[in-house]
Design a protein around this motif. Structure first.
Motif, short mmCIF file in Angstrom:
data_model
loop_
_atom_site.label_atom_id
_atom_site.label_comp_id
_atom_site.label_asym_id
_atom_site.label_seq_id
_atom_site.Cartn_x
_atom_site.Cartn_y
_atom_site.Cartn_z
N GLY A 1 0.83 -1.16 -0.12
CA GLY A 1 0.05 -0.14 0.12
C GLY A 1 0.85 1.30 -0.10
O GLY A 1 0.18 2.31 -0.05
N ILE B 1 -4.36 5.14 -5.30
CA ILE B 1 -5.59 4.37 -5.20
C ILE B 1 -6.45 5.22 -5.92
O ILE B 1 -7.28 4.69 -6.85
CB ILE B 1 -6.00 4.11 -3.61
CG1 ILE B 1 -4.92 3.42 -2.93
CG2 ILE B 1 -7.44 3.68 -3.62
CD1 ILE B 1 -5.00 2.16 -3.41
N GLY C 1 -7.87 -0.62 -5.22
CA GLY C 1 -6.81 -0.44 -5.71
C GLY C 1 -6.44 -1.47 -6.81
O GLY C 1 -7.49 -1.86 -7.76
N GLU D 1 -4.40 2.09 1.21
CA GLU D 1 -4.66 0.95 0.84
C GLU D 1 -5.04 -0.09 2.16
O GLU D 1 -6.02 -0.69 2.46
CB GLU D 1 -3.74 -0.03 0.07
CG GLU D 1 -4.24 -1.31 -0.27
CD GLU D 1 -3.27 -2.16 -1.42
OE1 GLU D 1 -2.53 -2.85 -0.57
OE2 GLU D 1 -3.37 -2.02 -2.49
#
Length: 244
Positions: free
Chosen positions: A28, A33, A65, A229
């Protein structure tokens, strides 16, 4: 010279069927995103883009995502180094069903292939993967008594990248580990589309702190409060959200 784009939809409007798209992020960290979700929105509205080849470090997590992009059936092939991440169920199910192709690349080799694409180096040699299945079909040479595998550059039509600050000319800084693959991907793609938390005027960023010079960036779009994320996944978020 002003590379700012008014909205996310406009930023991703040029991505078409069958293109190769590099997507920044290390898990992440540094994952763009909002740009990915804008691309999904376009697909749901127009049916395009699809049959994409995506280059990323991993295969996405949960249902947001990159994982959401894969779940929509937009990705035909994934080039990555770490497909088994925290929650890779979307990719795993499609891969086992034969609905997505995987090219597995050792992480350092992946970074170097991208760097080579940006530097105009068509191939290089590395000892990594020699003697394994990943080296099958690739040229091998011996240097100073050690065997090396030839790897080809990676280039892309587009790169989707998340940075921290960017000026209107496209000069970028990154936040800590969110830097990861972003600078290399900006260099290796024909079109680097970057979401930044803050757009500033030229001259506001100390030149000594610029990581990606604007010459490697084609578009900058501001996302003032980007999603993370891991936070989305802890909340069991799904993109797109199901209709009520």
């Amino acid at each position: 010279m002003d590379k700012t784009i008014p909205d996310l939809a406009t930023a991703v409007a040029g991505i078409e069927d069958g293109m190769t798209v590099m997507i920044g992020g290390f898990g992440g960290s540094g994952a763009p995103i909002e740009l990915i979700h804008a691309l999904i929105d376009r697909f749901l509205t127009t049916g395009s883009p699809k049959n994409l080849t995506v280059v990323n470090n991993n295969a996405g997590n949960g249902h947001v995502g990159l994982a959401a992009l894969i779940e929509q059936g937009m990705v035909a092939k994934l080039i990555c180094s770490f497909p088994r991440s925290a929650d890779p169920r979307v990719f795993t199910e499609l891969y086992l069903a034969g609905k997505i192709e995987l090219e597995l690349v050792p992480q350092g080799t992946l970074a170097e292939r991208i760097r080579a694409g940006g530097a105009g180096i068509p191939a290089f040699y590395t000892p990594t993967s020699y003697g394994t299945d990943l080296a099958k079909g690739k040229k091998v040479e011996e240097f100073d008594g050690r065997s090396y595998v030839q790897e080809r550059w990676l280039k892309a039509d587009y790169a989707l990248v998340k940075a921290d600050r960017g000026d209107r000319l496209g000069n970028l800084t990154y936040r800590m580990a969110a830097r990861n693959f972003g600078p290399l991907m900006c260099m290796a793609a024909k079109n680097a589309i970057v979401q930044v938390s803050e757009v500033v005027e030229p001259g506001s960023i100390d030149p000594e702190t610029v990581v990606t010079p604007g010459i490697f960036v084609q578009a900058v779009v501001q996302v003032a409060n980007p999603a993370q994320e891991e936070v989305l996944n802890r909340a069991n978020a799904v993109y797109p959200e199901a209709a009520e």
